[in-house]
Design an enzyme around this catalytic site. Structure first.
Site, short mmCIF file in Angstrom:
data_model
loop_
_atom_site.label_atom_id
_atom_site.label_comp_id
_atom_site.label_asym_id
_atom_site.label_seq_id
_atom_site.Cartn_x
_atom_site.Cartn_y
_atom_site.Cartn_z
N SER A 19 0.84 -1.21 0.00
CA SER A 19 0.00 0.00 0.00
C SER A 19 0.87 1.26 0.00
O SER A 19 2.03 1.23 0.42
CB SER A 19 -0.87 -0.05 1.26
OG SER A 19 -1.61 1.14 1.43
N LEU A 52 3.14 4.40 0.06
CA LEU A 52 4.51 4.73 -0.36
C LEU A 52 5.29 3.48 -0.75
O LEU A 52 6.07 3.49 -1.70
CB LEU A 52 5.23 5.47 0.77
CG LEU A 52 4.54 6.75 1.30
CD1 LEU A 52 5.40 7.43 2.36
CD2 LEU A 52 4.23 7.72 0.17
N ASP A 62 4.64 -7.71 3.61
CA ASP A 62 3.55 -6.94 4.21
C ASP A 62 2.65 -7.90 5.00
O ASP A 62 2.61 -9.10 4.74
CB ASP A 62 2.72 -6.25 3.11
CG ASP A 62 1.99 -5.01 3.61
OD1 ASP A 62 2.37 -3.89 3.23
OD2 ASP A 62 1.02 -5.17 4.41
N ASP A 95 4.91 -10.22 9.43
CA ASP A 95 4.83 -9.07 10.32
C ASP A 95 6.28 -8.63 10.57
O ASP A 95 7.11 -9.46 10.98
CB ASP A 95 4.15 -9.50 11.63
CG ASP A 95 3.96 -8.36 12.61
OD1 ASP A 95 4.80 -7.44 12.63
OD2 ASP A 95 2.98 -8.39 13.36
N SER A 143 9.66 10.30 9.29
CA SER A 143 8.49 11.17 9.10
C SER A 143 8.89 12.57 9.54
O SER A 143 9.77 12.73 10.41
CB SER A 143 7.34 10.68 9.97
OG SER A 143 6.32 11.66 10.03
N TYR A 187 4.30 7.86 17.90
CA TYR A 187 4.68 7.87 16.48
C TYR A 187 5.97 8.67 16.28
O TYR A 187 6.92 8.22 15.62
CB TYR A 187 3.53 8.45 15.66
CG TYR A 187 3.76 8.44 14.17
CD1 TYR A 187 3.70 7.25 13.45
CD2 TYR A 187 4.03 9.61 13.48
CE1 TYR A 187 3.92 7.24 12.08
CE2 TYR A 187 4.23 9.61 12.11
CZ TYR A 187 4.17 8.42 11.42
OH TYR A 187 4.39 8.40 10.05
N PHE A 230 1.71 12.86 2.45
CA PHE A 230 1.53 12.17 1.16
C PHE A 230 0.15 11.56 1.08
O PHE A 230 -0.40 11.10 2.09
CB PHE A 230 2.62 11.09 0.99
CG PHE A 230 3.91 11.66 0.48
CD1 PHE A 230 4.68 12.48 1.29
CD2 PHE A 230 4.33 11.44 -0.82
CE1 PHE A 230 5.85 13.06 0.82
CE2 PHE A 230 5.50 12.01 -1.30
CZ PHE A 230 6.26 12.81 -0.49
N THR A 267 -1.90 8.83 0.67
CA THR A 267 -1.89 7.36 0.70
C THR A 267 -3.15 6.92 1.45
O THR A 267 -3.85 7.75 2.04
CB THR A 267 -0.67 6.82 1.44
OG1 THR A 267 -0.82 7.10 2.83
CG2 THR A 267 0.64 7.41 0.92
#
Ligand code: NAD
Length: 253
Positions: free
Chosen positions: A15, A17, A36, A57, A146, A159, A192, A194
């Site tokens: 999915s 990026l 994935d 995973d 990020s 995050y 982005f 997504t």
């Protein structure tokens, strides 16, 4: 590194990026394996780009080792690793009802984003270190941080910490793997378009899209993939984190 005919692993390749990166690398002639959790999307995307799908995973040591062995058996030793698998639902340290964020919620985000990236990095590099170099180098790792690593918003404690960890380990790992001719880079994307953003309302997406100074829009996943390609093909890029963010600096909330 020349991309053509080289084996590549893209985590989170089902999915967003990662999917765009896998497609671009395949277009450039790489033998791509997507790793994935999402079996349906991953298998379909792998089929559409002529790649291999590895269901695993990123936090599972045994599953990742087995997936990398499968990729080597199918494509030969991988020279390119792009770590895109990641997530980060927002959560406040102290919720509006006064309860503290449960530690396992914080730990889960660190586990997927930071430990998962490290897991792939270590296992990929260990396999590659014994291979013959191609020209002056053996391979390259591109991790996904990020903008939140630098200007995390309210609700992004876990995050931002996970992405800050990716930023911080870029240089020491690049220094360590230099003797094997393996480069390590990170990209810190801004906003982005997504599937991560598809859960937002049209109005919320439009508001986000207007924030970057220029261009004032969401990035396209292929623009991320384009930078991955530049990093892979330019051997002087090593040990650095590149913001790819149209000059955005995220507001507190
Ligand atoms: N989209 C953005 O604006 C943006 C901005 C900054 C950073 N990022 C980072 O870019 C990366 C890709 O994000 P995206 O926007 O493409 O999201 P996405 O949700 O479209 O893709 C993420 C992929 O990672 C996979 N994944 C999640 N947890 C996994 C696990 N434990 N093991 C294996 N696979 C797993 C998902 O199944 C999914 O296919 C993430 O690390 C994200 O934090 C995205």
């Amino acid at each position: 590194m020349d991309i053509s005919d080289v084996a590549a692993i893209v985590t989170g390749g089902a999915s967003g990026l990662g999917a765009a990166t896998a497609a671009r690398l395949a277009q450039r002639g790489a033998k791509v394996a997507l790793l994935d959790l999402n079996r349906n999307l991953g298998a379909a995307h792998a089929d559409s780009i002529g790649g291999l799908f590895l269901a695993a995973d990123v936090t599972d040591e045994r599953a990742v080792a087995a997936a990398l062995d499968r990729a080597v058996a199918a494509h030969g030793i991988a020279r390119i690793l792009v770590n895109c698998a990641g997530m980060g639902p927002p959560a406040k340290v102290v919720a509006s009802d006064g309860t503290p964020m449960p530690l396992d919620r914080f730990a889960h985000i660190i586990s997927v984003n930071l430990l998962g990236t490290f897991n792939l990095t270590a296992k990929f590099a260990a396999r590659l270190a014994g291979a013959d170099p191609i020209g002056e180098e053996r391979g390259v790792i591109v991790n996904t941080a990020s903008a939140a690593a630098f200007d995390g918003q309210v609700g992004q404690a876990a995050y931002a910490a996970s992405k800050g960890g990716i930023v911080a380990m870029t240089l020491p790992i690049a220094r360590e793997l230099a003797r094997h001719g393996i480069r390590v880079m990170a990209i810190a994307p801004g906003l982005f378009h997504t599937p991560i953003l598809d859960s937002l309302s049209e109005a919320a997406r439009a508001s986000l899209a207007s924030q970057p100074p220029f261009p004032a829009r969401l990035g396209r996943p292929d623009e991320f993939a384009q930078l991955v390609e530049s990093i892979v093909t330019n051997p002087m890029l090593n040990g650095e984190v590149i913001r790819l963010d149209a000059a955005i600096r995220m507001a507190p909330r």
